[in-house]
Design a protein around this motif. Structure first.
Motif, short mmCIF file in Angstrom:
data_model
loop_
_atom_site.label_atom_id
_atom_site.label_comp_id
_atom_site.label_asym_id
_atom_site.label_seq_id
_atom_site.Cartn_x
_atom_site.Cartn_y
_atom_site.Cartn_z
N GLN A 1 0.84 -1.20 0.00
CA GLN A 1 0.00 0.00 0.00
C GLN A 1 0.88 1.26 0.00
OE1 GLN A 1 -3.70 0.71 1.06
NE2 GLN A 1 -3.82 -1.02 -0.31
N LEU A 2 1.90 1.20 0.80
CA LEU A 2 2.78 2.36 0.86
C LEU A 2 3.48 2.58 -0.46
CD1 LEU A 2 4.54 2.10 4.35
CD2 LEU A 2 2.49 3.33 3.73
N GLU B 1 2.39 1.89 -3.24
CA GLU B 1 1.44 2.44 -4.20
C GLU B 1 1.21 3.92 -3.98
OE1 GLU B 1 -2.09 0.14 -4.24
OE2 GLU B 1 -1.11 -1.53 -5.27
N LEU B 2 1.51 4.38 -2.82
CA LEU B 2 1.32 5.79 -2.56
C LEU B 2 2.46 6.62 -3.14
CD1 LEU B 2 0.15 5.74 1.16
CD2 LEU B 2 -1.26 5.97 -0.87
#
Lengths: 150, 662
Positions: free
Chosen positions: A29-30, A32-33
């Motif tokens: 998720q990170l 992807e940020l």
């Protein structure tokens, strides 16, 4: 060429971190940020985490030295630590946090101390691995895949 | 993965709203810097405008400072300086914003606690971006409910706004219908503040600080509640930058508040005594309605009714313009309770939109009108007004009423609260209890001081009739409050010193009714500084209003607009308003400089609004100038306090009333 190799190496390391259970989905998720606006986002976050959690570690250590142990306080600290760790995807560290909290709730000082040692170990191991990873990542240069379509 | 599939770049000059939910103004509170940073990034990617706080206190300051500056709040549960649930309650009470709790804790008890404290959602950490993408739904839902309440109560503003909305070219993908209306309304409100006011300029929101309110009250008392007209009050108060409209709306609310106060003590049937003197401003229609209903209910004595009416008619000041239609609606609303509206016609001109008065159903909330008036004055107030009114009307949301941003003196606030909450009571009840500004009201005022924490927290239980209300209110009000006092139709409710009880009771009731927990908060908050109280009346109101303004209304968030301008995705974390506000001192023209990077990150101990103006500032400047041009006089006075420091809390909060286009 070299970059390609570096990148491949990087990808492998990364994969192993997941495979070995050091990191979980949150780390993805990170990643992807991360985007053009924040090309080093993941590294920044991890750095921030280690900086902030080191303070927590100190507090926990202090709390563990008290006698008798204040389990509530300890639990609160662990809660914080767990939250932080989970937000970067530090899987093993998070698991140790959960374990420690269990011991707190059970009121087992012995269990807490033991688990904390384990926790610190995992914490440090992950840190080293991630440091190496980011260093390599910097060498390998920005990866296009980091910019996912938003 | 931004939520906005197509971002329509909005230029300041145009009024094309941003594609909702992009631009949603989010405040995120978390003591963990890692989480905070991650959340911020995620929210930015969702195209929201993000402001982060690492401390709950800071978050509250920011929220109070930038009323209507946020649409939704995300808060961690476990924080060192304040429990997340407590913050949740505070926000609900003061600002009535949707709050989402977050925690790594997923235990049923904790989640349940979130529910009982009024959180609109609970996210388990680590939070995924997907979860954040949909948080806008809570804003929409809330607006929708408020809108509905307003409509029910026949709030003029709503009606008016609705029309405006319909005409607007809004392309929200969210619910059409009420959401759209609300949203639009909000935009329109922001854009068209003037509509409410007689002027065409956007007026800065006036924050009715304790001092200001006391000055106001003093002036009113000096003139006599019956004779207190905004113009004279304004003269007596002699506050630079305060406009007649500000006073008018405040007066309305005050009247409603008084009415409510007197109504409160009156358990159901006694309501007929107080007449809403405030109504006058608002248009006797409402009053009329109330009277009618009361009369119908057999509670209003014929002569009371007459007096009330007389009182209602007595005032002819047109306060901040509540659109007449509102009145009609209200009549409508009343009609089903009591089909006899009649007054309205005569009074409509008077209504400034003080519909609220009636809304309050017999609750003599002098505050209401005022609040409403103020609300109206403020941009986007209308929304709030509506809510106020709606609630007053007995709509469900008492909380909305609460929102009235009257940061009046505590007492006032309390009164207001009660008033609003009272409104919920069935029209038959007390509606017309409006404590006129006679001596009684003065008393009331004094007494109330403390409780009004939130100013106008709305009624707790919509369903409850006055009886409910009075319960809480503890009919402390001296019996006279109900019955008209010497002045015609004016009965001031004076809950002598009971307020605290009342407040508590109200909270209790609230609880029993399943009311917004925030009310309880109110109680807790009560002991806080006056500023807070005052503000929060206003804040709540504004907040609600502000929240509608998601798609940047023409001038919407400054930051927002600017970002749009650039076509830059909304990365700006500016709290548009905040940004603007911060810069206030520099005058609108400085928008640019302002805009620049105010990027102070939130640190422990200081409230800083992190604003990133990714976009050009030039457009912003324009934007700002347009909006703020007029307010300079008031603003400059206010700005002095604010100059540069966001962090200063009290004093700034007190007065700062920036009507930022939010």
């Amino acid at each position: 060429m070299e970059k390609t190799q570096l990148r491949r190496q990087l990808a492998n390391i990364r994969q192993s971190l997941f495979d070995q259970g050091f990191l979980d989905e949150q780390f993805v998720q990170l990643e992807e940020l991360q985007d053009d606006a924040n090309p080093n986002f993941v590294e920044e976050i991890v750095t921030l985490y280690y900086r902030d959690s080191s303070r927590l570690i100190v507090s926990i250590e202090q709390a563990l030295q008290k006698s008798p142990l204040d389990f509530n306080k300890l639990d609160a600290l662990m809660h914080q630590f767990k939250g932080s760790s989970s937000s970067i995807g530090a899987k093993k560290v998070k698991a140790e946090c959960t374990q420690l909290r269990e011991y707190c709730r059970a009121g087992s000082g012995e269990g807490c101390l033991r688990t904390f040692q384990q926790l610190k170990k995992e914490y440090t191991t992950l840190r080293k691995k991630l440091e190496a990873y980011f260093q390599l990542a910097r060498q390998a240069g920005p990866i296009d895949s980091a910019c996912r379509p938003k | 993965m931004s939520t906005a599939s197509s971002s329509s770049v909005r230029k300041p000059s145009e009024s094309v709203p941003l594609q909702f939910p992009a631009g949603l103004r989010v405040l995120v509170v978390d003591d963990d810097p890692t989480c905070l940073m991650i959340l911020e990034k995620m929210l930015r990617i969702c195209r929201y405008e993000v402001t982060k706080c690492s401390r709950a206190e800071d978050a509250l300051s920011v929220l109070r400072r930038y009323k209507n500056g946020f649409d939704i709040v995300l808060s961690d549960v476990h924080m060192p300086d304040m429990d997340g649930f407590k913050l949740l309650e505070c926000i609900g009470l003061e600002m009535d914003l949707p709050v989402i709790m977050m925690s790594v804790d997923d235990g049923k008890n904790v989640v349940m606690k979130g529910v009982t404290h009024g959180a609109c959602d609970y996210l388990i950490k680590p939070v995924r971006i997907e979860a954040l993408k949909n948080i806008w739904q809570h804003v929409v839902r809330k607006r929708k409910n408020e809108w509905k309440d307003l409509e029910q109560s026949g709030v003029e503003d709503v009606d008016r706004q609705q029309k405006a909305n319909e005409e607007a070219d809004y392309s929200s993908s969210a619910n059409e219908g009420s959401w759209r209306n609300s949203k639009r309304r909000k935009e329109d409100i922001d854009d068209a503040e003037e509509r409410d006011d007689s002027s065409t300029l956007k007026k800065p929101r006036v924050v009715w600080s304790v001092e200001l309110h006391q000055q106001f009250v003093g002036a009113v008392n000096q003139l006599g509640i019956e004779k207190a007209v905004p113009k004279k009050i304004l003269e007596l108060m002699n506050v630079p930058g305060l406009t007649r409209e500000n006073v008018a709306s405040h007066l309305q609310k005050y009247r409603l508040y008084l009415r409510r106060v007197s109504g409160m003590t009156l358990q159901q049937s006694n309501l007929n005594n107080t007449f809403m003197s405030a109504q006058e401003a608002f248009g006797s229609t409402l009053n009329g309605l109330d009277l009618q209903t009361l009369a119908a209910a057999g509670q209003l004595q014929p002569q009371s009714l007459a007096t009330l009416q007389a009182a209602g008619f007595g005032r002819s000041t047109a306060k901040s313009g509540m659109p007449m239609p509102l009145v009609d609606q209200r009549n409508h609303f009343f009609s089903f309770e009591n089909p006899k509206l009649r007054f309205s016609d005569g009074q409509q001109p008077h209504l400034n939109g003080s519909k609220p008065m009636n809304l309050l159903h017999g609750i003599p909330t002098t505050m209401e009108p005022k609040q409403l008036a103020n609300l109206q004055q403020h941009s986007a107030q209308s929304h709030g007004n509506m809510t106020m009114q709606a609630s007053a009307q007995g709509g469900q949301t008492s909380s909305q009423l609460m929102q009235t941003p009257q940061p009046q003196a505590r007492s006032q606030i309390l009164n207001e609260c009660t008033a609003t909450s009272v409104t919920r009571l069935p029209p038959t009840i007390q509606q017309s209890i409006l404590p006129n500004g006679t001596a009684g009201s003065v008393l009331a005022r004094n007494e109330f001081t403390t409780n009004s924490r939130g100013g106008g927290y709305n009624l707790i239980s919509p369903a409850s009739t006055m009886s409910n209300f009075p319960m809480n209110q503890t009919a402390e009000l001296p019996g006279n409050s109900f019955p008209l006092q010497s002045t015609p139709g004016v009965s001031s409710i004076v809950p002598k010193g009971r307020f605290p009880d009342e407040v508590n009771s109200i909270s209790d009731i609230k609880g029993s009714e399943g009311f917004v927990p925030s009310y309880d908060m109110f109680r807790d908050l009560h002991p806080q500084k006056p500023d807070w109280d005052l503000q929060h009346v206003g804040v709540t109101f504004d907040a609600s209003q502000g929240s509608l303004d998601i798609p940047t209304a023409a001038f919407g968030h400054q930051g927002y607009a600017s970002s749009q301008q650039n076509g830059h995705n909304r990365h700006t974390s500016t709290v548009g308003k905040a940004m603007f506000l911060l810069e206030e001192g520099s005058d609108n023209g400085n928008a640019q400089s302002m805009g620049q990077q105010l990027n102070p990150l939130f640190d422990d101990g200081s409230v800083r609004v992190k604003m990133e103006r990714a976009s050009e500032t030039s457009s912003q400047t324009d934007l700002f100038s347009e909006h703020f041009g007029q307010e300079e006089d008031l603003m400059s006075a206010l700005l002095k306090q604010q100059q540069g420091s966001i962090a200063t809390a009290e004093s700034e909060l007190e007065w700062f009333h920036h009507n930022t286009p939010v």
